[in-house]
Design a protein around this motif. Structure first.
Motif, PDB file in Angstrom:
ATOM      1  N   VAL A 352      20.667 -29.633 -75.255  1.00 37.75           N
ATOM      2  CA  VAL A 352      20.274 -29.268 -76.608  1.00 37.75           C
ATOM      3  C   VAL A 352      19.425 -28.009 -76.536  1.00 37.75           C
ATOM      4  CG1 VAL A 352      19.041 -29.965 -78.689  1.00 37.75           C
ATOM      5  CG2 VAL A 352      20.359 -31.652 -77.395  1.00 37.75           C
ATOM      6  N   LEU A 357      23.896 -28.186 -80.010  1.00 42.86           N
ATOM      7  CA  LEU A 357      24.408 -28.870 -78.837  1.00 42.86           C
ATOM      8  C   LEU A 357      25.188 -27.859 -78.012  1.00 42.86           C
ATOM      9  CD1 LEU A 357      24.846 -31.633 -77.410  1.00 42.86           C
ATOM     10  CD2 LEU A 357      26.892 -31.903 -78.813  1.00 42.86           C
ATOM     11  N   GLY A 454      24.798 -34.116 -82.550  1.00 42.84           N
ATOM     12  CA  GLY A 454      23.979 -33.181 -81.789  1.00 42.84           C
ATOM     13  C   GLY A 454      23.139 -33.834 -80.715  1.00 42.84           C
ATOM     14  N   ALA A 455      21.813 -33.685 -80.859  1.00 45.89           N
ATOM     15  CA  ALA A 455      20.871 -34.135 -79.838  1.00 45.89           C
ATOM     16  C   ALA A 455      20.920 -35.633 -79.597  1.00 45.89           C
ATOM     17  CB  ALA A 455      19.454 -33.720 -80.226  1.00 45.89           C
TER      18      ALA A 455
END
Length: 687
Positions: A352, A357, A454-455
């Motif tokens: 990240v 990402l 994402g994260a």
């Protein structure tokens, strides 16, 4: 299917697809010829073939992409046919035409079909005439910026700009408002020109919450065209597929039949023969509405999931069609049984950066590759393979089949858990996190899911038992051999009273991951002090205060395998050490490269945010701006590393002095290789 085929087939590819094609050739009794570059002289596909021919240096443009060299290899070995695999020359019109001119069968469609479907604008026009639904948008080529803006005004926002030539997501831009359009057009043209030498753009209505569903078709030269069902390919990052499955959880049998008929009409419209894939975009909330996206005029990476649910060997069908045989199946013979899922294993690490990402390429020698049992694995690596940066980072595909989607998903996750890959970073941990996502498990997919998560799909902490196992390995190595032990030979500073702590600074994932670990005793029973709060779960790699001691033990149970007990829980780890001194330790499909920080590095780091400057990925050092002993200031450029056509500028983290300069321009370096050390300036020097 017992008729004679070709005597000899050349496979114009490398890696897992070359191994997979050679496997079918061997099963059919057909002699196989591999081609290889200098980088692949010892690759698995070379040894798998009956004969192998060198076709050039590592650079793909001088080897795997050289039409002249591949044709020459086919002639020299008496190959009657060439199977192109996917990528490289598989959709190259000039190569298909060169095969035809040389009297060598091209295991794929005629060059005219490749040309017709290779141009997205022309393909869209062709299939629309055949009655295949297409996304509303531009239908002409050579559009100016004003023309594109006019089409956008007609179809409305949001829209998608796409290069007419090429694929792989390069040059694609989503545009959601008029204010974004001019910059998006300029950027898309610039990237398309750089990637494909052609900046022609088309524009389409952007389908929101889209699902990417593709239909596998097979066609022969006698007019027969059948479809083999669909594949769901919606789990993507930057338009690159990661996990694929068959069938899709979205479609009903009636919808499948309708899409299948449309795909067959698309193939007929260009006189297609062989294996091909017609890709459609489908709205998650309107599955009855589907639109033609493009046609891939080759075998697809994800073809194994279709093979698993149909029981058909697509490569064998390709070969028989290329040999002029009629298809041995009709549409009524195609029955989908159960569910299959495939995960692509890449040499890359998920990370990240800010809110984004990212995936950094990895590489290096494969110290241990142990594929999981009980499932299909198509791999282009083995223990000892050196993974470089010359080619695509995909290493293998893990494919699981089950009676239901839930069973296939569970089997795939278990297979990834049981996979051992040591020596380089991979995306296996990321794949398992993705499979555990609630929406993925429910089949509620779309192409934006990974970007939204994402994260949440990345865990950059280091599990405490990993650090404990590494500490136990260190003690295990230093233990004296034999049954009689002199107490003064016992590691850990033996003396009357308690043994002293042995302190190590372990580095995982670069200099920022330095963790101080304290151990005392012997591997068969030792105390361990980890950083952080003493939580036996995960340890933030950036935190290094001493924690309470934990009782541990580490036992070697087989070559390259140890069992580590910590907090009453015993886990098995695969271990291997590289020539660079990095110890790779893996469990549950993941792997961590750990090295002990040298005293100079540790002292520099402890001096205030200085320390070793490491390469973020395997690559080549292109620029070295400093010399040993130079004084540098924070932010000053030190070294440039290039990998996968990306330059990474490494700068000084603090004011200080360059020590232990190891970087040399032109040298190749591994991920996390120490290039130099910045020793922070003292307060007097800063003053």
């Amino acid at each position: 299917m017992g008729s004679a085929l070709f005597d000899t087939v050349l496979v114009a590819n490398r890696g897992e697809i070359a191994v997979r094609v050679i496997r079918t050739l061997r099963s059919l009794g057909v002699r196989s010829v591999a081609v290889y570059s200098d980088a692949d002289a010892a690759a698995p596909h070379v040894r798998a073939a009956d004969e192998a021919v060198r076709i050039g240096p590592a650079a793909a443009g001088e080897s795997y992409l050289s039409v002249e060299n591949v044709i020459a290899a086919a002639r020299a070995t008496g190959a009657q046919a060439i199977h192109p695999g996917y990528g490289f020359l598989s959709e190259n019109t000039a190569f298909a035409a060169a095969c035809e001119q040389a009297g060598i069968a091209f295991v794929g469609p005629p060059s005219s079909a490749i040309e017709a479907m290779g141009d997205k604008i022309r393909a869209k026009q062709t299939v629309a005439k055949a009655g295949v639904p297409v996304v509303p948008g531009s239908d002409g080529s050579g559009l100016t910026d004003d023309d594109l803006a006019s089409v956008v005004a007609d179809i409305g926002y949001p829209v998608l700009l796409k290069p007419s030539a090429g694929g792989g997501g390069k040059g694609m831009r989503e545009v959601h408002s008029p204010e974004q359009l001019a910059d998006a057009i300029a950027g898309a043209r610039r990237e398309a020109r750089g990637s494909f030498g052609d900046d022609t753009l088309l524009v389409e209505r952007l389908v929101t919450t889209p699902r990417h569903i593709e239909i596998q078709v097979m066609a022969d030269a006698h007019g027969a065209v059948v479809h083999l069902g669909e594949r769901e390919c919606s789990l993507q990052r930057r338009h690159q597929k990661i996990i694929e499955e068959a069938p899709s959880a979205l479609l009903t049998p009636a919808q499948r039949d309708e899409m299948g008929r449309a795909a067959c009409e698309a193939a007929r419209s260009v006189g297609y023969t062989g294996a091909g894939t017609v890709e459609f975009i489908v709205s998650s909330d309107r599955p009855d509405e589907f639109f033609f996206l493009e046609m891939n005029t080759r075998l697809q990476v994800e073809h194994p999931v279709t093979e698993e649910v149909t029981g058909l060997d697509l490569v064998e069908l390709q070969l028989r069609v290329a040999a002029g045989e009629p298809l041995p199946i009709t549409q009524d013979d195609v029955v989908l049984t159960g569910h299959a899922m495939e995960a692509r294993v890449y040499a890359e690490a998920a990370a990240v950066s800010g809110d984004a990402l990212t995936f950094l390429p990895s590489g290096g020698p494969v110290l241990d590759w142990t594929p999981p049992p009980g499932v299909r694995v198509d791999a282009g690596i083995e223990t000892g393979t050196v993974v470089g940066s010359d080619y695509d980072p995909m290493l293998a595909k893990v494919i699981a089949h089950g009676a239901t989607r839930d069973e296939a998903l569970r089997r795939l996750d278990a297979a990834l858990r049981d996979t051992v890959l040591l020596g380089l970073d991979s995306n296996i941990g990321f794949l398992r996190a993705l499979l555990a996502d609630n929406d993925v498990r429910a089949g509620d997919l779309d192409t934006g899911l990974i970007a939204r998560r994402g994260a949440a799909l990345v865990d950059d902490t280091v599990p405490a038992d990993v650090l404990g196992a590494v500490a136990g390995l260190g003690l295990l190595r230093r233990e004296p051999a034999g049954p009689v032990v002199d107490p003064f030979d016992v590691p850990g500073g033996w003396r009357v009273g308690e043994p002293a702590w042995t302190v190590s600074r372990l580095v995982t994932g670069g200099a920022d991951g330095a963790v101080e670990v304290r151990a005392r005793g012997r591997a068969a029973g030792f105390d361990l002090a980890l950083p952080g709060s003493g939580d036996p779960g995960s340890v933030p790699a950036s935190v290094a205060p001493e924690a309470a001691a934990v009782r541990c033990r580490t036992v070697a149970v087989a070559p390259g395998v140890v069992e580590h007990t910590q907090d009453g829980r015993t886990r098995r780890f695969a271990v291997a050490e590289g020539a660079d001194g990095v110890v790779w330790i893996g469990r549950d499909g993941q792997a961590w490269g750990v090295r002990e920080q040298a005293p100079t590095e540790a002292a520099a780091a402890a001096g205030g945010a200085g320390g070793p400057i490491v390469s973020p990925m395997p690559g080549t050092v292109t620029v070295v701006e400093v010399a040993d002993g130079d004084t540098v200031v924070a932010g000053q450029k030190l070294v440039v590393v290039e990998a996968m056509k990306m330059e990474h500028v490494l700068t000084a983290p603090v004011d200080g002095t360059v020590r232990e300069l190891r970087a040399r321009a032109g040298a190749t370096v591994a991920k996390d290789a120490v290039l130099l050390v910045v020793e922070p300036a003292t307060q007097e020097e800063q003053a």
